[in-house]
Design a protein around this motif. Sequence first.
Motif, PDB file in Angstrom:
ATOM      1  N   SER A   1     -20.001 -27.004  10.441  1.00 53.76           N
ATOM      2  CA  SER A   1     -20.662 -26.277  11.529  1.00 53.76           C
ATOM      3  C   SER A   1     -19.702 -25.852  12.633  1.00 53.76           C
ATOM      4  N   VAL A   2     -18.465 -26.320  12.585  1.00 51.46           N
ATOM      5  CA  VAL A   2     -17.414 -26.000  13.566  1.00 51.46           C
ATOM      6  C   VAL A   2     -17.890 -26.356  14.978  1.00 51.46           C
ATOM      7  N   VAL A   3     -18.192 -27.639  15.157  1.00 46.30           N
ATOM      8  CA  VAL A   3     -18.624 -28.157  16.459  1.00 46.30           C
ATOM      9  C   VAL A   3     -17.949 -29.501  16.710  1.00 46.30           C
ATOM     10  N   GLY A   4     -17.808 -29.847  17.965  1.00 50.77           N
ATOM     11  CA  GLY A   4     -17.465 -31.215  18.305  1.00 50.77           C
ATOM     12  C   GLY A   4     -18.725 -32.056  18.287  1.00 50.77           C
ATOM     13  N   ILE A   5     -18.616 -33.296  17.807  1.00 51.38           N
ATOM     14  CA  ILE A   5     -19.779 -34.187  17.732  1.00 51.38           C
ATOM     15  C   ILE A   5     -19.408 -35.546  18.306  1.00 51.38           C
ATOM     16  N   ALA A   6     -20.286 -36.090  19.141  1.00 45.42           N
ATOM     17  CA  ALA A   6     -20.118 -37.432  19.695  1.00 45.42           C
ATOM     18  C   ALA A   6     -21.356 -38.257  19.374  1.00 45.42           C
ATOM     19  N   VAL A   7     -21.132 -39.501  18.940  1.00 47.37           N
ATOM     20  CA  VAL A   7     -22.212 -40.392  18.496  1.00 47.37           C
ATOM     21  C   VAL A   7     -22.158 -41.683  19.316  1.00 47.37           C
ATOM     22  N   ALA A   8     -23.261 -42.025  19.979  1.00 49.57           N
ATOM     23  CA  ALA A   8     -23.351 -43.282  20.738  1.00 49.57           C
ATOM     24  C   ALA A   8     -24.277 -44.240  20.013  1.00 49.57           C
ATOM     25  N   ASN A   9     -23.772 -45.427  19.706  1.00 49.70           N
ATOM     26  CA  ASN A   9     -24.505 -46.423  18.930  1.00 49.70           C
ATOM     27  C   ASN A   9     -24.628 -47.723  19.726  1.00 49.70           C
ATOM     28  N   TYR A  10     -25.542 -48.584  19.314  1.00 61.26           N
ATOM     29  CA  TYR A  10     -25.662 -49.906  19.927  1.00 61.26           C
ATOM     30  C   TYR A  10     -24.558 -50.836  19.418  1.00 61.26           C
ATOM     31  N   PRO A  11     -24.095 -51.761  20.265  1.00 56.11           N
ATOM     32  CA  PRO A  11     -23.098 -52.746  19.829  1.00 56.11           C
ATOM     33  C   PRO A  11     -23.753 -53.853  19.003  1.00 56.11           C
ATOM     34  N   VAL A  12     -22.906 -54.755  18.472  1.00 58.42           N
ATOM     35  CA  VAL A  12     -23.450 -55.974  17.888  1.00 58.42           C
ATOM     36  C   VAL A  12     -24.085 -56.791  19.018  1.00 58.42           C
ATOM     37  N   PRO A  13     -25.149 -57.516  18.763  1.00 57.71           N
ATOM     38  CA  PRO A  13     -25.698 -57.845  17.453  1.00 57.71           C
ATOM     39  C   PRO A  13     -26.738 -56.866  16.927  1.00 57.71           C
ATOM     40  N   LYS A  14     -27.105 -55.849  17.707  1.00 58.11           N
ATOM     41  CA  LYS A  14     -28.150 -54.947  17.233  1.00 58.11           C
ATOM     42  C   LYS A  14     -27.660 -54.076  16.086  1.00 58.11           C
ATOM     43  N   ASP A  15     -26.611 -53.298  16.322  1.00 56.88           N
ATOM     44  CA  ASP A  15     -26.005 -52.480  15.276  1.00 56.88           C
ATOM     45  C   ASP A  15     -24.543 -52.912  15.126  1.00 56.88           C
ATOM     46  N   ASP A  16     -23.668 -52.009  14.746  1.00 54.84           N
ATOM     47  CA  ASP A  16     -22.269 -52.407  14.579  1.00 54.84           C
ATOM     48  C   ASP A  16     -21.325 -51.664  15.509  1.00 54.84           C
ATOM     49  N   GLY A  17     -21.868 -51.090  16.600  1.00 55.26           N
ATOM     50  CA  GLY A  17     -20.999 -50.365  17.517  1.00 55.26           C
ATOM     51  C   GLY A  17     -20.372 -49.175  16.821  1.00 55.26           C
ATOM     52  N   ARG A  18     -19.024 -49.034  16.988  1.00 54.55           N
ATOM     53  CA  ARG A  18     -18.248 -47.970  16.340  1.00 54.55           C
ATOM     54  C   ARG A  18     -18.705 -46.581  16.781  1.00 54.55           C
ATOM     55  N   SER A  19     -19.186 -46.468  18.028  1.00 53.34           N
ATOM     56  CA  SER A  19     -19.460 -45.140  18.572  1.00 53.34           C
ATOM     57  C   SER A  19     -18.202 -44.295  18.410  1.00 53.34           C
ATOM     58  N   PHE A  20     -18.380 -43.017  18.072  1.00 55.11           N
ATOM     59  CA  PHE A  20     -17.199 -42.219  17.743  1.00 55.11           C
ATOM     60  C   PHE A  20     -17.424 -40.748  18.038  1.00 55.11           C
ATOM     61  N   ALA A  21     -16.336 -39.992  17.963  1.00 58.01           N
ATOM     62  CA  ALA A  21     -16.400 -38.555  18.175  1.00 58.01           C
ATOM     63  C   ALA A  21     -15.429 -37.870  17.234  1.00 58.01           C
ATOM     64  N   VAL A  22     -15.789 -36.654  16.821  1.00 55.89           N
ATOM     65  CA  VAL A  22     -14.946 -35.868  15.929  1.00 55.89           C
ATOM     66  C   VAL A  22     -14.788 -34.461  16.471  1.00 55.89           C
ATOM     67  N   ASP A  23     -13.661 -33.829  16.101  1.00 55.84           N
ATOM     68  CA  ASP A  23     -13.407 -32.458  16.539  1.00 55.84           C
ATOM     69  C   ASP A  23     -14.028 -31.483  15.539  1.00 55.84           C
ATOM     70  N   PRO A  24     -13.928 -30.150  15.781  1.00 53.61           N
ATOM     71  CA  PRO A  24     -14.620 -29.194  14.912  1.00 53.61           C
ATOM     72  C   PRO A  24     -14.030 -29.034  13.519  1.00 53.61           C
ATOM     73  N   LEU A  25     -12.940 -29.736  13.236  1.00 53.51           N
ATOM     74  CA  LEU A  25     -12.420 -29.774  11.879  1.00 53.51           C
ATOM     75  C   LEU A  25     -12.696 -31.121  11.213  1.00 53.51           C
ATOM     76  N   GLY A  26     -13.483 -31.974  11.877  1.00 50.95           N
ATOM     77  CA  GLY A  26     -13.890 -33.250  11.295  1.00 50.95           C
ATOM     78  C   GLY A  26     -12.932 -34.397  11.538  1.00 50.95           C
ATOM     79  N   LYS A  27     -11.911 -34.178  12.357  1.00 50.00           N
ATOM     80  CA  LYS A  27     -10.965 -35.248  12.667  1.00 50.00           C
ATOM     81  C   LYS A  27     -11.580 -36.229  13.649  1.00 50.00           C
ATOM     82  N   VAL A  28     -11.446 -37.530  13.367  1.00 51.67           N
ATOM     83  CA  VAL A  28     -11.961 -38.540  14.288  1.00 51.67           C
ATOM     84  C   VAL A  28     -11.050 -38.610  15.514  1.00 51.67           C
ATOM     85  N   LEU A  29     -11.628 -38.379  16.682  1.00 51.09           N
ATOM     86  CA  LEU A  29     -10.872 -38.402  17.932  1.00 51.09           C
ATOM     87  C   LEU A  29     -10.814 -39.796  18.539  1.00 51.09           C
ATOM     88  N   ILE A  30     -11.895 -40.548  18.387  1.00 55.92           N
ATOM     89  CA  ILE A  30     -11.985 -41.896  18.963  1.00 55.92           C
ATOM     90  C   ILE A  30     -13.068 -42.657  18.216  1.00 55.92           C
TER      91      ILE A  30
END
Length: 262
Positions: free
Chosen positions: A202-231
């Motif tokens: 889709s050629v977009v930047g995407i940012a995902v916010a997740n819950y930390p442990v113990p609810k989920d596993d954290g690992r909130s992350f973001a990617v650039d428009p070529l799918g590279k993980v930025l953080i």
Amino acid sequence: MTSISLRIALAQMMSDVNIDEVCASAAAEGAAIILFPEMFSNGYSRFDSENAASRQAWIDAAIPLDGPYLDRFRQAARNNGLAIVATFLEYGEAKPFNAAVVINDSGEIILHQRKRHICFFDVPEETCAPGDGSRVAKLKTKAGEVAIGIMICMDREFPDVASDLVRNGAEIILVPNSCPLVDDPSVGDVRVAGVRALAFQSVVGIAVANYPVPKDDGRSFAVDPLGKVLIMGGKQQELVIVDFDINEIRAVQKREWFRRAR
């Protein structure tokens, strides 16, 4: 090409945190936007499917757009000069909705999105109604106007949502989330792989916010428009900070225009 940076804070937090303090911390980090995980008003809590009173209590906790819950986020946005993506179980006459709003730094709601692909097959979203359609809002930031869209958790797995956002000109897609992103015992990190593919397609930047442990596993992350993980964050409660280069996103969208032909 001059870089224009848009800083986003991913609030990898449990829902009992002090919202005002978290927003102030994000602003102190220079963030223009803070994104909270899915259905933060109740921490994406569950109910006992065998207990009618438990089910009804969960439904009765749904909140309106014009109530004190969102007023607190609107005030935090004004106090900190910060845009906020607030998430909540939204009151509906027949059924509640899994919803999110984008609040600008003046405290105004500029985008209201309801989850379209609800988890109708399981508690708690079996009680919810799906949303209809996806819009994009132009958010004024120090980086200029940025076209923002929202996908709520499982929405990122269905092409119709992405296509609607692309057709409406999305540059950044923000994803409030609640599920394992890396440590799922059945599928591992396939959701991260899916977001990377979605950003590339889709050629977009995407940012995902997740819950930390113990609810989920954290690992909130973001990617650039070529799918590279930025953080990518850890498992613990934290603010995960990412910088998107808006000019680079626009340049890639211009170069890879054919991916956005929907």
